[in-house]
Design a protein around this motif. Structure first.
Motif, PDB file in Angstrom:
ATOM      1  N   HIS A   1       0.853  -1.197   0.000  1.00  0.00           N
ATOM      2  CA  HIS A   1       0.000   0.000   0.000  1.00  0.00           C
ATOM      3  C   HIS A   1       0.889   1.248   0.000  1.00  0.00           C
ATOM      4  CE1 HIS A   1      -3.000   2.948   1.182  1.00  0.00           C
ATOM      5  NE2 HIS A   1      -3.905   2.052   0.819  1.00  0.00           N
ATOM      6  N   PRO A   2       0.589   2.241  -0.834  1.00  0.00           N
ATOM      7  CA  PRO A   2       1.435   3.442  -0.914  1.00  0.00           C
ATOM      8  C   PRO A   2       1.636   4.155   0.425  1.00  0.00           C
ATOM      9  CG  PRO A   2      -0.214   3.453  -2.657  1.00  0.00           C
ATOM     10  CD  PRO A   2      -0.518   2.283  -1.785  1.00  0.00           C
ATOM     11  N   GLN A   3       0.639   4.114   1.318  1.00  0.00           N
ATOM     12  CA  GLN A   3       0.763   4.830   2.594  1.00  0.00           C
ATOM     13  C   GLN A   3       1.667   4.121   3.600  1.00  0.00           C
ATOM     14  OE1 GLN A   3      -3.443   5.512   3.534  1.00  0.00           O
ATOM     15  NE2 GLN A   3      -3.028   7.696   3.309  1.00  0.00           N
ATOM     16  N   THR A   4       2.077   2.880   3.315  1.00  0.00           N
ATOM     17  CA  THR A   4       2.972   2.169   4.235  1.00  0.00           C
ATOM     18  C   THR A   4       4.393   2.077   3.688  1.00  0.00           C
ATOM     19  OG1 THR A   4       2.525  -0.031   3.314  1.00  0.00           O
ATOM     20  CG2 THR A   4       1.058   0.744   5.079  1.00  0.00           C
ATOM     21  N   ALA A   5       4.656   2.706   2.552  1.00  0.00           N
ATOM     22  CA  ALA A   5       5.948   2.566   1.872  1.00  0.00           C
ATOM     23  C   ALA A   5       7.139   2.925   2.756  1.00  0.00           C
ATOM     24  CB  ALA A   5       5.966   3.408   0.602  1.00  0.00           C
ATOM     25  N   ASP A   6       6.983   3.898   3.638  1.00  0.00           N
ATOM     26  CA  ASP A   6       8.086   4.331   4.502  1.00  0.00           C
ATOM     27  C   ASP A   6       7.831   3.999   5.977  1.00  0.00           C
ATOM     28  OD1 ASP A   6       9.517   5.480   2.349  1.00  0.00           O
ATOM     29  OD2 ASP A   6       8.222   7.242   2.435  1.00  0.00           O
ATOM     30  N   THR A   7       6.832   3.193   6.247  1.00  0.00           N
ATOM     31  CA  THR A   7       6.465   2.869   7.624  1.00  0.00           C
ATOM     32  C   THR A   7       7.132   1.563   8.048  1.00  0.00           C
ATOM     33  OG1 THR A   7       4.303   3.885   7.225  1.00  0.00           O
ATOM     34  CG2 THR A   7       4.517   2.531   9.201  1.00  0.00           C
ATOM     35  N   PRO A   8       7.954   1.579   9.099  1.00  0.00           N
ATOM     36  CA  PRO A   8       8.588   0.333   9.540  1.00  0.00           C
ATOM     37  C   PRO A   8       7.536  -0.666  10.034  1.00  0.00           C
ATOM     38  CG  PRO A   8       9.005   2.094  11.110  1.00  0.00           C
ATOM     39  CD  PRO A   8       8.303   2.711   9.937  1.00  0.00           C
ATOM     40  N   VAL A   9       7.797  -1.943   9.768  1.00  0.00           N
ATOM     41  CA  VAL A   9       6.857  -3.011  10.106  1.00  0.00           C
ATOM     42  C   VAL A   9       7.571  -4.063  10.943  1.00  0.00           C
ATOM     43  CG1 VAL A   9       5.422  -4.880   9.153  1.00  0.00           C
ATOM     44  CG2 VAL A   9       5.502  -2.645   7.995  1.00  0.00           C
ATOM     45  N   LEU A  10       6.894  -4.497  12.007  1.00  0.00           N
ATOM     46  CA  LEU A  10       7.382  -5.613  12.812  1.00  0.00           C
ATOM     47  C   LEU A  10       6.394  -6.756  12.647  1.00  0.00           C
ATOM     48  CD1 LEU A  10       9.500  -6.708  14.777  1.00  0.00           C
ATOM     49  CD2 LEU A  10       8.074  -5.860  16.657  1.00  0.00           C
ATOM     50  N   LEU A  11       6.872  -7.848  12.079  1.00  0.00           N
ATOM     51  CA  LEU A  11       6.064  -9.042  11.879  1.00  0.00           C
ATOM     52  C   LEU A  11       6.240  -9.931  13.096  1.00  0.00           C
ATOM     53  CD1 LEU A  11       4.331 -10.880  10.071  1.00  0.00           C
ATOM     54  CD2 LEU A  11       6.444 -11.612   8.952  1.00  0.00           C
ATOM     55  N   LEU A  12       5.147 -10.152  13.829  1.00  0.00           N
ATOM     56  CA  LEU A  12       5.189 -10.917  15.072  1.00  0.00           C
ATOM     57  C   LEU A  12       4.628 -12.316  14.837  1.00  0.00           C
ATOM     58  CD1 LEU A  12       3.789  -8.011  17.217  1.00  0.00           C
ATOM     59  CD2 LEU A  12       6.122  -8.828  17.221  1.00  0.00           C
ATOM     60  N   LEU A  13       5.472 -13.310  14.977  1.00  0.00           N
ATOM     61  CA  LEU A  13       5.064 -14.702  14.831  1.00  0.00           C
ATOM     62  C   LEU A  13       4.646 -15.176  16.218  1.00  0.00           C
ATOM     63  CD1 LEU A  13       7.973 -15.877  12.479  1.00  0.00           C
ATOM     64  CD2 LEU A  13       5.759 -14.841  11.863  1.00  0.00           C
ATOM     65  N   ASN A  14       3.358 -15.081  16.501  1.00  0.00           N
ATOM     66  CA  ASN A  14       2.826 -15.272  17.855  1.00  0.00           C
ATOM     67  C   ASN A  14       2.429 -16.724  18.122  1.00  0.00           C
ATOM     68  OD1 ASN A  14       1.970 -14.458  20.424  1.00  0.00           O
ATOM     69  ND2 ASN A  14      -0.079 -13.937  19.726  1.00  0.00           N
ATOM     70  N   LYS A  15       2.252 -16.995  19.390  1.00  0.00           N
ATOM     71  CA  LYS A  15       1.805 -18.275  19.956  1.00  0.00           C
ATOM     72  C   LYS A  15       2.908 -19.328  19.893  1.00  0.00           C
ATOM     73  CE  LYS A  15      -3.036 -17.148  19.352  1.00  0.00           C
ATOM     74  NZ  LYS A  15      -4.377 -17.615  19.102  1.00  0.00           N
ATOM     75  N   GLN A  16       4.138 -18.882  20.119  1.00  0.00           N
ATOM     76  CA  GLN A  16       5.296 -19.770  20.136  1.00  0.00           C
ATOM     77  C   GLN A  16       5.219 -20.772  21.283  1.00  0.00           C
ATOM     78  OE1 GLN A  16       7.891 -19.941  17.890  1.00  0.00           O
ATOM     79  NE2 GLN A  16       6.739 -18.468  16.673  1.00  0.00           N
ATOM     80  N   ASP A  17       4.349 -20.519  22.258  1.00  0.00           N
ATOM     81  CA  ASP A  17       4.228 -21.397  23.420  1.00  0.00           C
ATOM     82  C   ASP A  17       3.425 -22.659  23.142  1.00  0.00           C
ATOM     83  OD1 ASP A  17       1.184 -20.537  24.681  1.00  0.00           O
ATOM     84  OD2 ASP A  17       2.199 -19.122  23.360  1.00  0.00           O
ATOM     85  N   LEU A  18       2.709 -22.704  22.021  1.00  0.00           N
ATOM     86  CA  LEU A  18       1.837 -23.850  21.737  1.00  0.00           C
ATOM     87  C   LEU A  18       2.600 -24.994  21.080  1.00  0.00           C
ATOM     88  CD1 LEU A  18      -1.352 -21.985  20.460  1.00  0.00           C
ATOM     89  CD2 LEU A  18      -0.871 -22.866  22.754  1.00  0.00           C
ATOM     90  N   SER A  19       2.183 -26.221  21.379  1.00  0.00           N
ATOM     91  CA  SER A  19       2.861 -27.388  20.804  1.00  0.00           C
ATOM     92  C   SER A  19       2.608 -27.508  19.300  1.00  0.00           C
ATOM     93  CB  SER A  19       2.408 -28.666  21.517  1.00  0.00           C
ATOM     94  OG  SER A  19       1.012 -28.830  21.375  1.00  0.00           O
ATOM     95  N   SER A  20       1.543 -26.886  18.811  1.00  0.00           N
ATOM     96  CA  SER A  20       1.211 -26.970  17.387  1.00  0.00           C
ATOM     97  C   SER A  20       1.886 -25.887  16.550  1.00  0.00           C
ATOM     98  CB  SER A  20      -0.308 -26.878  17.207  1.00  0.00           C
ATOM     99  OG  SER A  20      -0.789 -25.661  17.754  1.00  0.00           O
ATOM    100  N   VAL A  21       2.815 -25.134  17.149  1.00  0.00           N
ATOM    101  CA  VAL A  21       3.478 -24.052  16.436  1.00  0.00           C
ATOM    102  C   VAL A  21       4.255 -24.616  15.239  1.00  0.00           C
ATOM    103  CG1 VAL A  21       5.604 -24.032  17.811  1.00  0.00           C
ATOM    104  CG2 VAL A  21       4.829 -21.935  16.729  1.00  0.00           C
ATOM    105  N   MET A  22       4.190 -23.894  14.135  1.00  0.00           N
ATOM    106  CA  MET A  22       4.902 -24.306  12.927  1.00  0.00           C
ATOM    107  C   MET A  22       6.384 -23.943  13.062  1.00  0.00           C
ATOM    108  SD  MET A  22       2.128 -22.836  10.180  1.00  0.00           S
ATOM    109  CE  MET A  22       3.262 -22.894   8.843  1.00  0.00           C
ATOM    110  N   PRO A  23       7.264 -24.755  12.521  1.00  0.00           N
ATOM    111  CA  PRO A  23       8.682 -24.373  12.518  1.00  0.00           C
ATOM    112  C   PRO A  23       8.868 -23.097  11.693  1.00  0.00           C
ATOM    113  CG  PRO A  23       8.374 -26.658  11.777  1.00  0.00           C
ATOM    114  CD  PRO A  23       7.026 -26.047  11.920  1.00  0.00           C
ATOM    115  N   GLN A  24       9.835 -22.280  12.082  1.00  0.00           N
ATOM    116  CA  GLN A  24      10.024 -21.003  11.390  1.00  0.00           C
ATOM    117  C   GLN A  24      10.280 -21.212   9.903  1.00  0.00           C
ATOM    118  OE1 GLN A  24      12.507 -18.105  13.253  1.00  0.00           O
ATOM    119  NE2 GLN A  24      12.269 -16.657  11.588  1.00  0.00           N
TER     120      GLN A  24
END
Length: 183
Positions: free
Chosen positions: A107-130
């Motif tokens: 999206h043009p309005q996010t072109a200069d906006t830093p983004v942090l991608l949070l891979l959540n629920k790492q505590d669950l046994s069903s978590v996917m490998p990175q």
């Protein structure tokens, strides 16, 4: 203002409440009964979190419910940083989240906006490998073509894993708007 978005059920509200509590390491000892109660966000939720206790730096975070994905773009112009949360224990959600992530990143309005991608629920046994998450999200291609800075961190809003990194990232990447810096 930071914008917190992601699919329904990704854990955005618990993440925000855990950041607001500011006891990232203390969360590891919490019992399930001690966790803050959450309900799915319908609409938006504004919270102020302290990201640097010694300097008392506070940041307002706007959480926008996952069901509101089609109108997230209406909030991009007010965001100095974007937190995008994915539940990596839910394979269907990861695949669907990829489309929303790419839509947001291009999206043009996010072109200069830093983004942090949070891979959540790492505590669950069903978590996917990175490696599987990276493959489903085509993360190398995505990060290679994104015009903005994108960082990735594995977190658990439930246990507090990685929340100190999130707070530090917000501190380092959030920029006060002119209205905020004069108050």
């Amino acid at each position: 203002m930071c914008l917190l978005i992601g699919p329904t059920g990704a854990g955005k509200t618990l993440l925000l409440k855990s950041l607001q509590a500011g006891n990232y390491h203390a969360l590891k000892g919490w019992a399930p009964a001690d966790l803050p109660a959450t309900v799915p966000t319908t609409g938006t939720n504004l919270m102020t979190i302290t990201v640097n206790k010694s300097r008392k730096k506070e940041v307002t975070v706007r959480e926008v419910g996952g069901a509101m994905g089609p109108i997230w773009k209406n909030y991009y112009s007010d965001a100095s940083a974007i937190l995008y949360v994915i539940d990596v224990s839910n394979r269907c959600q990861v695949a669907a989240a990829c489309i929303q992530l790419l839509t947001m990143l291009t999206h043009p309005q996010t072109a200069d906006t830093p983004v942090l991608l949070l891979l959540n629920k790492q505590d669950l046994s069903s978590v996917m490998p990175q490696s599987e998450v990276e493959w489903l999200l085509r993360l190398q291609d995505t990060l290679g073509t994104a015009s903005q800075a994108v960082n990735v961190v594995e977190v658990s809003a439930k246990t507090g894993q990685g929340l100190d990194i999130v707070a530090r990232w917000i501190h380092d990447n959030h920029k006060d708007s002119p209205a905020q810096s004069h108050s």
